[in-house]
Write an enzyme that holds these catalytic residues in place. Sequence first.
Site, PDB file in Angstrom:
ATOM      1  N   GLU A 219      -8.016   3.121 -21.495  1.00  0.00           N
ATOM      2  CA  GLU A 219      -8.780   2.184 -20.677  1.00  0.00           C
ATOM      3  C   GLU A 219      -8.677   0.860 -21.432  1.00  0.00           C
ATOM      4  O   GLU A 219      -9.341   0.683 -22.467  1.00  0.00           O
ATOM      5  CB  GLU A 219     -10.238   2.625 -20.545  1.00  0.00           C
ATOM      6  CG  GLU A 219     -11.039   1.689 -19.655  1.00  0.00           C
ATOM      7  CD  GLU A 219     -12.515   2.037 -19.590  1.00  0.00           C
ATOM      8  OE1 GLU A 219     -13.115   1.853 -18.520  1.00  0.00           O
ATOM      9  OE2 GLU A 219     -13.071   2.489 -20.621  1.00  0.00           O
TER      10      GLU A 219
ATOM     11  N   ASP B 141     -11.601   5.992 -23.665  1.00  0.00           N
ATOM     12  CA  ASP B 141     -12.593   5.082 -23.116  1.00  0.00           C
ATOM     13  C   ASP B 141     -12.675   3.819 -23.965  1.00  0.00           C
ATOM     14  O   ASP B 141     -12.682   3.885 -25.202  1.00  0.00           O
ATOM     15  CB  ASP B 141     -13.948   5.797 -23.084  1.00  0.00           C
ATOM     16  CG  ASP B 141     -15.049   4.931 -22.520  1.00  0.00           C
ATOM     17  OD1 ASP B 141     -14.991   4.617 -21.320  1.00  0.00           O
ATOM     18  OD2 ASP B 141     -15.973   4.572 -23.282  1.00  0.00           O
TER      19      ASP B 141
END
Length: 706
Positions: free
Chosen positions: A382, A346
């Site tokens: 990401e 993330d």
Amino acid sequence: MRITPGSTYPLGATFDGAGVNFALFSQIADRVELCLFDDEGNETRIDIEDQNSYIWHVYIPGIQPGQRYGYRIHGPYDPSNGRWCNPNKLLLDPYAKAIEGDFVNHPSLYCYDISNPDNINAVNNEDSAPHMMKSVVINPYFDWANDHRPNISYSDSVIYEAHVKGMTALNEHIPADLRGTYAGLAHPNAVNYLKDLGVTSLELMPVHQFISDPFLQEKGLSNYWGYNTIGFFAPHNAYSSMGTKGEQVNEFKSMVREYHAAGMEIILDVVYNHTAEGNDKGPVLSFKGIDNESYYRLVEHDKRHYFDTTGTGNSLLMRSPHTLQLITDSLRYWVTEMHVDGFRFDLAATLARQFQDVDKLSAFFDIVQQDPVLSSTKLIAEPWDVGSGGYQVGGFPPQWSEWNGKYRDCLRDFWRSEHSTLPEFASRLMGSSDLYQANGRKPVASVNFITAHDGFTLNDLVSYNSKHNQANLENNTDGESNNRSWNCGTEGPANVKDISDLRDRQMRNFMASLMVSQGIPMICGGDEVCRTQKGNNNAYCQDNSISWTDWKLTDREKEFHDFTRKMIKLRLEHPVLHRRRFFQGREAGDSSSVLPEVEWLDNNGNVMDRANWISYYSLSVMVFLNGHKISEKNLLGEEITDNDFLLLFNGFYEPIQFTIPNERYGQKWRLAVDTNNINSPELVYEPGFKITAQPRSLLILMGNEK
């Protein structure tokens, strides 16, 4: 209680069958107390007297798995200089393998008086232990039987992003006491469902121990998604059906074992960019009280404040050797002890901020590159954060794959008939070589997706023009406003057949496009059964039916499920649809009869010219994929061949007639997929035949067997 010095390694609480070694890093501490709790909550404090290289360590014989514990740190309390030591605050072990309890906001969890937050130097000495989660000693021994990693290649992967609870909470084929848990996800009904769908890799939204933010608790909401980690080694205890004093660890392992036995991988969505302790107004739960300056990135001229590129209040300090050790130790633990197969990181751009700017050559990526354990797993970034220069699609090191946000945006634009999208659409379809090829990366660097947990579901993407996030209690101000969505004529549910049919066709267009695109496809869990969040594009706090998948399927939902399964099967059966290398097209000016690996044709069956590509209104193209020229070999060294394919894309709002190209491309073509008519017969076409693609539809034709 007989106590010995113990060892500095490994960090955390390690049970060896006879006792437990405790080891904790703190450079700032003057004194460290280990706190043991019995079942009634009675506390025993033990001074840790041995310290080497800032590792405080002690060995205690006789302690068994299930023992609850925490730490109290004595040292300077000087928030203006980034120091938050307060022995009245019980702290979680950063290396705890299990955590008991949940975070319930209470004044004692803060080092300052929360009724007077501006006076941060006024120390709050209320003991937090009665209101604090506890670390738990676990038994590391587990019968893995003959478990082994499936070792599915990147190019053969189909990723399914799912939430542990949301996947099974409403599944009546799973026992009620197992729904929403690791055991529920491991139930044969869930495993067999994904296996039958064709999924190769299950990507789980965060399962590291997380907490719900205080502002959500005040509203009666919770952090459903889980991007608020407090324990990087501990599986989230609320997903356990067996217990929270270590039982969650074995339950997670059992789940992994079941998916491996079915030939599927487990990939974890991990959040190493920040922690749940927030900014200087946040609670003191672990890292902040143990050694704030070593774990967090602080503002240089005012160390009370945190340098935040995550939007959560803090960012981990990626140039600190202790932070880097924490992250890499955690990653290795999940691979070696929990047997997971890969990670999706993330806000990975924050991990590349060793100093201020994003740098793909930073220490974190160097460590992963040379690590024999981590470098052999699937690594997915990401590739952005909220800091300056944070959008880094295409900028990660060669062994990494990335969520390709440009693929998502372009595909959404093409199918809602945005003009001037065709050239980029072609690049995204072929694996985004413009983003990845220059530094030697392959199509699998691109994780292609239309939707993900963050944003509209696929059903909502074609049903809403605007977000409808009122349930989040933020006056609909949260969530992305630029969704590139189209409601097909009316906002929300529609009873008009023309609108419903168009929405279904658009969903099929998206799914079919995803499965014929080079790269790695990722499906957002529930999209294959038309899951809706009722227009909520930021359902991070909705732990209810808004976010859960409803498995009582209508005929429409069953039909789309079957279409999705058909498209996954088509993709995996044909290597030309998931090559390991980029296609090589026809060179400019080449008019030879030798067919390239890919050919771009107009609707008349002629090679596309410059005018076709740059026309403002161009929304159609025919793509020839040469199954003869995959340019790859199997394990025996034999050239791989496949069927040829013709992909007929019509992103226009009116029908377009395509002419099958001449004999050089193939003698016979069988209609395999028509997104306008899923019950269309498998008609056979010859060169020169004309075939009509209905408005906004995709036709897939398969050539002769090779």
